[in-house]
Design an enzyme around this catalytic site. Structure first.
Site: not given
Ligand code: PNS
Length: 176
Positions: A20, A44, A131
């Site tokens: 990251h 999660k 992670s």
């Molecule tokens: O580190 P991760 O868990 O892969 O990150 C995932 C993340 C945070 C980028 C994704 O879950 C997210 O954007 N969540 C916010 C909710 C959202 O906007 N969802 C709809 C669009 S895909």
């Protein structure tokens, strides 16, 4: 374009890894301002609270003056609009990341056509790193030196070493 480009780098960061941080460094060189946005309400069941994840990220990203750390909830596109960000930054480690990332990128673009989703590849040394694996290795007594910043390693051990001692000391787990 003379205006500085603001980018959001979203994620769970549970916890941050050197992969990251590699991406943060690359992003900080490309964008005027990079906001690392820690997802608040992850389904999660995170190991670290959002406050802990933000604190660790702030400490680890201190070397980069144009990097800010924040948390967010709800739709990413709404958060990006609120921050006047034009770019969502995501890391692509391997082909296996692609399908999920493409789905999210296209959904985000559908929700807000003004956003660009930019993918960057971390250094090759980090392509296998996640992670989830870091948490698992520490939980099982392995060494994650060089994979996470020292402060994260310390926090991981503080959280997980006790669990391991408890489970190995339990007679029920030894005899079954
Ligand atoms: O580190 P991760 O868990 O892969 O990150 C995932 C993340 C945070 C980028 C994704 O879950 C997210 O954007 N969540 C916010 C909710 C959202 O906007 N969802 C709809 C669009 S895909």
């Amino acid at each position: 374009m003379s205006q500085k480009v603001v980018a959001v780098y979203p994620g769970s960061f549970d916890p941050i890894t050197n992969g990251h941080l590699d991406l943060v460094e690359r992003g900080s060189k490309l964008f005027g301002e990079l906001i690392v946005a820690v997802l608040r309400n992850s389904g999660k069941n995170p190991l670290f609270s959002v406050e802990e994840r933000v604190e660790m990220m702030r400490e680890a990203t201190r070397p980069w003056a144009n990097v800010k750390v924040d948390s967010f909830d709800g739709l990413l596109v709404d958060y990006a609009a609120q921050k006047k960000a034009k770019v969502i930054l995501r890391g692509l480690r391997a082909v296996s990341d692609f399908e999920n990332e493409m789905q999210m990128a296209l959904m985000n673009r559908k929700l807000d056509g003004n956003l660009e989703i930019v993918f960057m590849m971390p250094g090759v040394a980090y392509t296998y790193l996640s992670s989830r694996l870091v948490r698992e290795v520490v939980q099982l007594g392995g060494n994650v030196r060089g994979l996470v910043p020292p402060l994260v390693s310390k926090r991981l051990h503080a959280k997980l070493d006790g669990d391991r001692v408890k489970s190995t000391a339990s007679p029920s787990t030894r005899t079954r």
